[in-house]
Scaffold this motif. Structure first.
Motif, PDB file in Angstrom:
ATOM      1  N   ASP A  23       0.828  -1.203   0.000  1.00 45.17           N
ATOM      2  CA  ASP A  23       0.000   0.000   0.000  1.00 45.17           C
ATOM      3  C   ASP A  23       0.869   1.262   0.000  1.00 45.17           C
ATOM      4  O   ASP A  23       1.587   1.535   0.958  1.00 45.17           O
ATOM      5  N   LYS A  24       0.773   2.029  -1.077  1.00 41.29           N
ATOM      6  CA  LYS A  24       1.496   3.299  -1.194  1.00 41.29           C
ATOM      7  C   LYS A  24       0.525   4.474  -1.338  1.00 41.29           C
ATOM      8  O   LYS A  24       0.901   5.549  -1.818  1.00 41.29           O
ATOM      9  N   THR A  25      -0.712   4.276  -0.905  1.00 43.69           N
ATOM     10  CA  THR A  25      -1.760   5.273  -1.165  1.00 43.69           C
ATOM     11  C   THR A  25      -1.561   6.590  -0.422  1.00 43.69           C
ATOM     12  O   THR A  25      -2.164   7.598  -0.788  1.00 43.69           O
ATOM     13  N   ARG A  48      14.116   2.240 -13.781  1.00 40.28           N
ATOM     14  CA  ARG A  48      12.992   1.416 -14.237  1.00 40.28           C
ATOM     15  C   ARG A  48      12.556   0.445 -13.140  1.00 40.28           C
ATOM     16  O   ARG A  48      13.345  -0.002 -12.336  1.00 40.28           O
ATOM     17  N   ARG A  49      11.258   0.137 -13.188  1.00 46.21           N
ATOM     18  CA  ARG A  49      10.668  -0.852 -12.282  1.00 46.21           C
ATOM     19  C   ARG A  49      10.705  -0.404 -10.820  1.00 46.21           C
ATOM     20  O   ARG A  49      10.795  -1.232  -9.923  1.00 46.21           O
ATOM     21  N   PHE A  50      10.628   0.903 -10.592  1.00 44.37           N
ATOM     22  CA  PHE A  50      10.632   1.407  -9.226  1.00 44.37           C
ATOM     23  C   PHE A  50       9.259   1.905  -8.778  1.00 44.37           C
ATOM     24  O   PHE A  50       9.154   2.622  -7.787  1.00 44.37           O
ATOM     25  N   GLY A  51       8.206   1.567  -9.496  1.00 41.09           N
ATOM     26  CA  GLY A  51       6.860   1.865  -9.024  1.00 41.09           C
ATOM     27  C   GLY A  51       6.265   3.159  -9.535  1.00 41.09           C
ATOM     28  O   GLY A  51       5.207   3.578  -9.048  1.00 41.09           O
ATOM     29  N   LYS A  52       6.881   3.800 -10.533  1.00 42.85           N
ATOM     30  CA  LYS A  52       6.349   5.066 -11.037  1.00 42.85           C
ATOM     31  C   LYS A  52       4.999   4.867 -11.725  1.00 42.85           C
ATOM     32  O   LYS A  52       4.067   5.637 -11.507  1.00 42.85           O
ATOM     33  N   SER A  53       4.917   3.844 -12.568  1.00 39.77           N
ATOM     34  CA  SER A  53       3.673   3.600 -13.301  1.00 39.77           C
ATOM     35  C   SER A  53       2.572   3.101 -12.375  1.00 39.77           C
ATOM     36  O   SER A  53       1.381   3.404 -12.577  1.00 39.77           O
ATOM     37  N   ARG A 222      12.969  13.194  -1.077  1.00 40.75           N
ATOM     38  CA  ARG A 222      12.174  13.561   0.088  1.00 40.75           C
ATOM     39  C   ARG A 222      11.175  14.655  -0.302  1.00 40.75           C
ATOM     40  O   ARG A 222      11.528  15.560  -1.039  1.00 40.75           O
ATOM     41  N   PRO A 223       9.891  14.619   0.132  1.00 44.57           N
ATOM     42  CA  PRO A 223       9.318  13.759   1.169  1.00 44.57           C
ATOM     43  C   PRO A 223       8.542  12.549   0.638  1.00 44.57           C
ATOM     44  O   PRO A 223       7.771  11.949   1.381  1.00 44.57           O
ATOM     45  N   ILE A 224       8.740  12.184  -0.630  1.00 47.37           N
ATOM     46  CA  ILE A 224       7.949  11.072  -1.179  1.00 47.37           C
ATOM     47  C   ILE A 224       8.796   9.819  -1.413  1.00 47.37           C
ATOM     48  O   ILE A 224       8.360   8.891  -2.081  1.00 47.37           O
ATOM     49  N   THR A 225       9.988   9.774  -0.822  1.00 44.71           N
ATOM     50  CA  THR A 225      10.920   8.670  -1.048  1.00 44.71           C
ATOM     51  C   THR A 225      10.274   7.308  -0.824  1.00 44.71           C
ATOM     52  O   THR A 225      10.413   6.389  -1.633  1.00 44.71           O
ATOM     53  N   GLN A 226       9.572   7.153   0.277  1.00 40.59           N
ATOM     54  CA  GLN A 226       9.056   5.838   0.681  1.00 40.59           C
ATOM     55  C   GLN A 226       7.928   5.326  -0.217  1.00 40.59           C
ATOM     56  O   GLN A 226       7.526   4.171  -0.106  1.00 40.59           O
ATOM     57  N   TYR A 227       7.423   6.172  -1.133  1.00 33.12           N
ATOM     58  CA  TYR A 227       6.329   5.737  -1.990  1.00 33.12           C
ATOM     59  C   TYR A 227       6.801   5.123  -3.301  1.00 33.12           C
ATOM     60  O   TYR A 227       5.987   4.700  -4.123  1.00 33.12           O
ATOM     61  N   TYR A 228       8.129   5.071  -3.485  1.00 35.39           N
ATOM     62  CA  TYR A 228       8.696   4.474  -4.701  1.00 35.39           C
ATOM     63  C   TYR A 228       9.741   3.454  -4.281  1.00 35.39           C
ATOM     64  O   TYR A 228      10.683   3.772  -3.578  1.00 35.39           O
ATOM     65  N   GLY A 229       9.580   2.232  -4.728  1.00 35.32           N
ATOM     66  CA  GLY A 229      10.396   1.158  -4.193  1.00 35.32           C
ATOM     67  C   GLY A 229       9.772   0.628  -2.917  1.00 35.32           C
ATOM     68  O   GLY A 229       8.792   1.156  -2.396  1.00 35.32           O
ATOM     69  N   PHE A 230      10.342  -0.471  -2.400  1.00 37.72           N
ATOM     70  CA  PHE A 230       9.901  -1.058  -1.141  1.00 37.72           C
ATOM     71  C   PHE A 230      10.895  -0.683  -0.047  1.00 37.72           C
ATOM     72  O   PHE A 230      12.107  -0.740  -0.259  1.00 37.72           O
ATOM     73  N   ILE A 258      18.370   6.202  -0.519  1.00 38.51           N
ATOM     74  CA  ILE A 258      17.774   7.455  -0.979  1.00 38.51           C
ATOM     75  C   ILE A 258      17.252   8.210   0.235  1.00 38.51           C
ATOM     76  O   ILE A 258      16.370   7.722   0.949  1.00 38.51           O
ATOM     77  N   ASP A 259      17.819   9.381   0.469  1.00 34.25           N
ATOM     78  CA  ASP A 259      17.443  10.190   1.635  1.00 34.25           C
ATOM     79  C   ASP A 259      17.562   9.402   2.930  1.00 34.25           C
ATOM     80  O   ASP A 259      16.730   9.539   3.834  1.00 34.25           O
ATOM     81  N   GLY A 260      18.580   8.553   3.012  1.00 34.74           N
ATOM     82  CA  GLY A 260      18.823   7.796   4.230  1.00 34.74           C
ATOM     83  C   GLY A 260      17.987   6.542   4.364  1.00 34.74           C
ATOM     84  O   GLY A 260      18.164   5.778   5.320  1.00 34.74           O
ATOM     85  N   LEU A 261      17.072   6.292   3.427  1.00 30.87           N
ATOM     86  CA  LEU A 261      16.232   5.092   3.468  1.00 30.87           C
ATOM     87  C   LEU A 261      16.811   4.023   2.545  1.00 30.87           C
ATOM     88  O   LEU A 261      17.170   4.308   1.396  1.00 30.87           O
ATOM     89  N   HIS A 262      16.889   2.793   3.041  1.00 29.20           N
ATOM     90  CA  HIS A 262      17.308   1.675   2.199  1.00 29.20           C
ATOM     91  C   HIS A 262      16.089   1.211   1.415  1.00 29.20           C
ATOM     92  O   HIS A 262      15.111   0.743   1.976  1.00 29.20           O
TER      93      HIS A 262
END
Length: 525
Positions: A23-25, A48-53, A222-230, A258-262
């Motif tokens: 869930d990335k809503t 590619r394949r990082f959840g943009k689409s 940041r601040p949307i880092t966690q919504y792309y990728g797991f 990315i921004d300190g998040l793995h």
């Protein structure tokens, strides 16, 4: 409901119904805060394949008047926001995938985009809008007629920029985007712009079509880092849910900092879970030709730097010089930055350094090195699997032979007789071992430090644990004796099973030829 104008929610429904869904809503909360503000234009450029689409389909479902998504969102994280329905299905949405138009039309792409969108608009507004006018005026007319603003979503917006050498076409394409996002009319009809690509927005002289966009990239999002990728937490949850080994998942797919998040590549994680098998899925969807293209330019010794990164080191990179265009790469920093944006390198902002993020990406480099003009290095990399098998089978002569080749291959990169360099040689020689082992270099053990300890993961099957020590001007027997005398096996506290003690020695006094010998002993722990 049309295809390009006010699409339905089928894309997001399909994602939610998929076996692997995260869930990335809550991204919608961020977008809602930007509606009809100076911050309404955002550009997401990730590998590619990082959840943009996936995000684009979710945005369709939330804003489009072509569907009713109340039920679809009611059990999501977004629904924890009491006001989450405020903008739901309240906007006219235009969604374009530029890559699909490029594949079919290329030189006529702009006219065809307009034609297909206008066709959808005609179905609904045929009698009330003058469709002979320019595109931005048509959208303005629809806005005046309905009083409803537009949300415009463009996937692969940079496809034309990346694939065309026709500067006139690029100019016209940028002018088309200007009409959507920065024209006088768009100040009124545009509520939100969401565009995705691989590369950040290219700064083109005298072109200002997209300079009002806020950018989110592989360098900083940041601040949307966690919504792309797991995220790590999400992957741990999935591993528990599907009874998969998290340590193996981490070794294969973790590492994008990315921004300190793995962050993990979501496609690769999903494929591993679906197939219940750890493999290099990402390289099958992204050509690794670009790796060899940039590396073989060999700016300022880039080839040697890549080898050092493959052995576990980080490399300083100045990301500011990159022009956001593959065709203008002319320095090592620009080549490294391009590889970061493509996902072939990770980036540590605090240290301003590039690194190889995970084993899956290392496999892509392995393919490049084995097929490119890499001489002995390519030959050495090609024998890594053979070396691991020889070690497990206790074929000490074969191990000595292949380690000798590896040692000779990296002479120009790593200095002989340097302890850290010897460890790097072993890392490169056993390049494919991380598929099954957690590998620890200079691991505290007993009365000293073991050069390398191979700790089997859950996916290792019957492969044994391995302790490897590489020394200079001793004997292989003496090296194994050192492992025993200093109790390096203590590094494997809690491990029960077969353990191999591997002692390797090379004779630095034997002229130019650094002769290697090896002894392997089994040890039941």
């Amino acid at each position: 409901m049309g295809i390009y104008f006010n699409p339905g929610n089928e894309s997001f429904l399909q994602s939610k119904n998929s076996r692997i869904y995260v869930d990335k809503t809550e991204l919608i909360n961020e977008l809602n805060s930007r509606l009809s503000t100076d911050d309404k234009c955002i550009a997401v450029s990730h590998a590619r394949r990082f959840g943009k689409s996936h995000a684009a389909g979710m945005i369709d479902a939330y804003y489009s008047r072509g569907c009713d998504s109340a039920e679809l969102f009611e059990d999501t994280k977004l629904a924890t926001n009491p006001a989450y329905k405020k903008y739901m299905n309240k906007y006219n949405v235009i969604h374009l995938d530029i890559s699909s138009f490029w594949d079919d039309y290329k030189a006529n792409i702009i006219e065809k985009i307009k034609e297909y969108v206008v066709s959808d608009l005609r179905d609904e507004f045929e009698e009330n809008v003058d469709f002979s006018k320019k595109f931005s005026v048509i959208l303005m007319s629809v806005y005046k007629l309905t009083g409803i603003q537009f949300v415009i979503i463009i996937d692969e917006w940079d496809c034309v920029i990346r694939n065309s050498d026709d500067q006139n076409l690029i100019h016209n394409y940028l002018q088309f985007l200007h009409s959507l996002f920065k024209s006088e009319e768009s100040k009124y009809f545009l509520a939100l712009a969401y565009i995705t690509g691989i590369l950040p927005i290219k700064k083109i002289k005298d072109e200002s079509a997209l300079n009002n966009f806020q950018e989110f990239t592989m360098l900083k999002s940041r601040p949307i880092t966690q919504y792309y990728g797991f995220t790590e937490e999400e992957v741990m949850m999935l591993c528990r849910q599907y009874n998969m080994d998290y340590e193996s998942m981490k070794a294969w797919y973790n590492g994008y900092l990315i921004d300190g998040l793995h962050m993990y590549n979501p496609n690769s994680v999903s494929m591993a879970l679906n197939y219940r098998d750890f493999d290099s899925y990402w390289k099958n969807t992204s050509s690794f030709e670009s790796i060899n293209t940039f590396i073989n330019m060999n700016y300022e010794g880039l080839r040697d730097d890549i080898v050092n990164m493959l052995s576990g080191k980080k490399l300083y990179v100045n990301t500011e010089t990159f022009q956001n265009d593959f065709s203008t790469v002319s320095s090592k920093d620009e080549a490294l930055t391009a590889l970061i944006h493509l996902g072939y390198l990770g980036y540590d902002r605090e240290e301003e350094s590039a690194f190889i993020p995970n084993y899956e990406v290392k496999k892509a480099y392995q393919a490049a090195l084995c097929t490119g003009n890499w001489g002995k290095i390519g030959k050495s990399i090609a024998r890594c699997d053979e070396l691991l098998r020889a070690t497990i089978n206790c074929d000490s002569d074969k191990v000595a032979e292949i380690i000798e080749l590896a040692h000779e291959s990296y002479t120009s990169v790593l200095r002989y007789n340097d302890e850290n360099s010897l460890s790097c040689v072993l890392t490169m020689a056993y390049f494919t071992a991380p598929a099954y082992y957690n590998i620890v270099r200079e691991m505290p053990a007993g009365k000293g430090y073991a050069d390398m300890v191979f700790i089997p993961r859950e996916n290792a099957g019957k492969r044994p644990a391995i302790i490897i020590e590489l020394k200079c001007d001793k004997t292989a027997e003496a090296v194994v004796k050192q492992i025993k005398d200093r109790h390096y096996e203590g590094a494997l506290a809690g491990y029960k099973g077969k353990l191999l003690l591997v002692g390797i020695n090379y004779d630095s006094q034997n002229g130019e030829k650094k002769h290697h010998t090896c002894v392997i002993e089994e040890y039941e722990k």
